[in-house]
Scaffold this motif. Structure first.
Motif, short mmCIF file in Angstrom:
data_model
loop_
_atom_site.label_atom_id
_atom_site.label_comp_id
_atom_site.label_asym_id
_atom_site.label_seq_id
_atom_site.Cartn_x
_atom_site.Cartn_y
_atom_site.Cartn_z
N ARG A 1 11.36 32.26 6.08
CA ARG A 1 11.42 33.72 6.13
C ARG A 1 11.73 34.15 7.56
N HIS A 2 12.04 35.41 7.76
CA HIS A 2 12.54 35.83 9.08
C HIS A 2 11.59 35.46 10.21
N TRP A 3 10.29 35.56 9.97
CA TRP A 3 9.35 35.25 11.06
C TRP A 3 9.36 33.76 11.42
N ASP A 4 9.84 32.92 10.50
CA ASP A 4 9.92 31.49 10.80
C ASP A 4 11.04 31.16 11.78
N ASN A 5 11.89 32.14 12.10
CA ASN A 5 12.96 31.94 13.08
C ASN A 5 12.56 32.35 14.49
N GLU A 6 11.40 32.91 14.65
CA GLU A 6 11.06 33.53 15.93
C GLU A 6 10.85 32.54 17.07
N TRP A 7 10.68 31.26 16.77
CA TRP A 7 10.47 30.27 17.83
C TRP A 7 11.66 30.15 18.77
N LEU A 8 12.84 30.61 18.34
CA LEU A 8 14.04 30.51 19.18
C LEU A 8 14.43 31.85 19.79
N ILE A 9 13.56 32.85 19.63
CA ILE A 9 13.83 34.20 20.15
C ILE A 9 12.78 34.54 21.20
N GLY A 10 13.22 35.02 22.36
CA GLY A 10 12.24 35.42 23.36
C GLY A 10 12.86 35.75 24.70
N SER A 11 12.12 36.47 25.51
CA SER A 11 12.60 36.84 26.84
C SER A 11 12.89 35.60 27.66
N GLY A 12 14.06 35.55 28.28
CA GLY A 12 14.47 34.41 29.09
C GLY A 12 15.13 33.30 28.30
N MET A 13 15.09 33.38 26.97
CA MET A 13 15.74 32.38 26.14
C MET A 13 17.18 32.82 25.86
N SER B 1 28.64 45.05 21.20
CA SER B 1 29.21 43.75 21.59
C SER B 1 28.15 42.68 21.83
N ASN B 2 26.89 43.00 21.59
CA ASN B 2 25.80 42.07 21.92
C ASN B 2 25.08 41.56 20.68
N VAL B 3 25.83 41.33 19.62
CA VAL B 3 25.24 41.00 18.32
C VAL B 3 25.14 39.49 18.12
N ILE B 4 23.96 39.06 17.68
CA ILE B 4 23.73 37.68 17.25
C ILE B 4 23.18 37.73 15.83
N VAL B 5 23.75 36.93 14.95
CA VAL B 5 23.25 36.80 13.58
C VAL B 5 22.62 35.42 13.44
N TYR B 6 21.39 35.39 12.93
CA TYR B 6 20.58 34.17 12.92
C TYR B 6 19.94 34.04 11.53
N GLY C 1 15.60 43.46 19.65
CA GLY C 1 16.45 44.02 20.69
C GLY C 1 17.16 45.27 20.22
N GLU C 2 18.07 45.76 21.08
CA GLU C 2 18.79 47.00 20.81
C GLU C 2 20.29 46.75 20.79
N LEU C 3 20.97 47.40 19.88
CA LEU C 3 22.43 47.33 19.81
C LEU C 3 23.02 48.17 20.94
N ASP D 1 17.76 36.30 23.68
CA ASP D 1 16.88 37.19 24.44
C ASP D 1 17.02 38.61 23.92
N PRO D 2 15.98 39.18 23.34
CA PRO D 2 16.09 40.54 22.81
C PRO D 2 16.25 41.60 23.89
N ASP D 3 16.06 41.22 25.15
CA ASP D 3 16.32 42.16 26.24
C ASP D 3 17.83 42.29 26.50
N GLU D 4 18.59 41.34 25.99
CA GLU D 4 20.03 41.31 26.23
C GLU D 4 20.85 41.45 24.94
N TYR D 5 20.33 40.88 23.86
CA TYR D 5 21.09 40.84 22.62
C TYR D 5 20.40 41.61 21.49
N PHE D 6 21.21 42.00 20.53
CA PHE D 6 20.72 42.59 19.28
C PHE D 6 20.79 41.50 18.23
N ILE D 7 19.64 40.98 17.86
CA ILE D 7 19.55 39.79 17.01
C ILE D 7 19.17 40.23 15.60
#
Length: 344
Positions: free
Chosen positions: A50-62, A38-43, A31-33, A65-71
């Motif tokens: 590794r970072h790619w192992d966290n991707e199951w909880l990231i996605g559009s509509g979740m 004010s849209n920051v999530i730290v995960y 996503g974009e800052l 959501d990288p369309d809304e937050y900067f993760i």
């Protein structure tokens, strides 16, 4: 497998006084800052993840959501991508890599968040397992910065029973003669020890009911032995350096937010200092981090909510392989994000 970025930590001094010179933190973002930052999530990542192992909880509509937050997904020190035993030059290489506390992890991540991005507020910190431990630590280390936390299947302090489990894991790995005190030959890992470690882990990661119901068949495994070899042994033989595993294990085993400077080992006082709006989601049959432990933690956090993930997947309710559990976690985080942050 998403490429990662590298943030230079410079000379990074740990809580125990060792200085890693030229240390670095590997991370990636989704996503974009926004302009207000004010849209920051730290995960944060978890044990061996590794970072790619966290991707199951990231996605559009979740919720994430990288369309809304900067993760921001920072890789833990010790995981093989950030500064670790496997990639640090002498004299702190391999078995001489310094002890890293959960507090150290967050100090490194705070440098990334503030110095690289100029962020002053974090809308949410969340994470699974050791990622949950880091989530609690963020809220204790920087109570004026973190608005919400959603730890799941993890704890603010590693319990004695959890430490016993980790002793078994450690003993299985280090008993392999090839391990040689951590000075095994490059390219010749103690695979017998890694396979033994995997089988110790197998009895803890999922619940008794998971095995009774043969839930592993839903993951495509044709027998118990197929699951033990294909899932568990395969998991730990997949590029997970033994010294890295032991470094992260030490961090996990010694996890306690009460060891944050200023609290003198008082975990209850550290929990009481949390200002973030808190949703703690343990799994019903988690053998490492049972709901009873988290009920105790939540009782000391002002206004915190405990919401137990139902079902038989145990600790791996938070691993992304159970769609029902993923939906439960995602829904909880969505509802948390809809609430005012604790700093409002």
């Amino acid at each position: 497998m998403r490429e990662h970025l590298t943030f230079p930590l410079g000379d990074f001094t740990t809580q125990h006084g060792a200085t890693l010179r030229g240390a670095h933190l590997a991370y990636t973002t989704y996503g974009e800052l926004n302009a207000a930052k004010s849209n920051v999530i730290v995960y944060p990542t978890w044990y061996s993840g590794r970072h790619w192992d966290n991707e199951w909880l990231i996605g559009s509509g979740m919720a994430l959501d990288p369309d809304e937050y900067f993760i921001i997904v920072p890789n833990m020190l010790g995981n093989g991508l950030s500064s670790s035993p496997s990639n640090t030059p002498p004299p702190y290489d391999r078995a001489r890599f310094p002890r890293i506390t959960v507090y150290d992890q967050i100090e490194a991540q705070h440098k990334l968040v503030t110095e690289e991005f100029g962020i002053e507020r974090i809308a949410l910190v969340t994470g699974w397992s050791m990622g949950a431990g880091q989530t609690f630590q963020w809220a204790v280390s920087y109570p004026e910065m973190v608005e919400r936390i959603a730890p799941f299947c993890g704890s603010p302090r590693t319990s004695l029973h959890n430490k016993v489990f980790l002793e078994g894991v450690k003993a299985a790995l280090t008993a392999d003669a090839v391990f040689n005190g951590g000075w095994y030959d490059e390219g010749k890992w103690p695979t017998t020890g890694l396979r033994a470690l995997a089988r110790v882990y197998a009895g803890w990661g999922f619940s008794q009911a998971f095995y009774w119901e043969k839930e592993y068949e839903k993951l495509g495994y044709t027998s118990l032995e197929d699951f033990l070899v294909g899932f568990w042994e395969g998991f730990f033989l997949d590029g997970r350096d033994p010294n890295n595993l032991l470094s992260m294990l030490w961090t996990w085993q010694n996890g306690d937010i009460g060891l944050t400077p200023g609290f003198d080992g008082n975990t209850e006082a550290a929990l009481g200092s949390i200002k973030a709006t808190t949703l703690d989601m343990p799994a019903e049959k988690d053998l490492y981090f049972p709901p009873e432990d988290e009920a105790w933690a939540v009782s000391h956090i002002p206004g915190a909510e405990l919401r137990v993930i139902p079902g038989i997947w145990g600790h791996f309710a938070g691993g992304g392989s159970s769609p029902k559990d993923t939906e439960f976690i995602d829904t909880g985080i969505k509802e948390l994000l809809a609430k005012p942050g604790g700093l409002a």
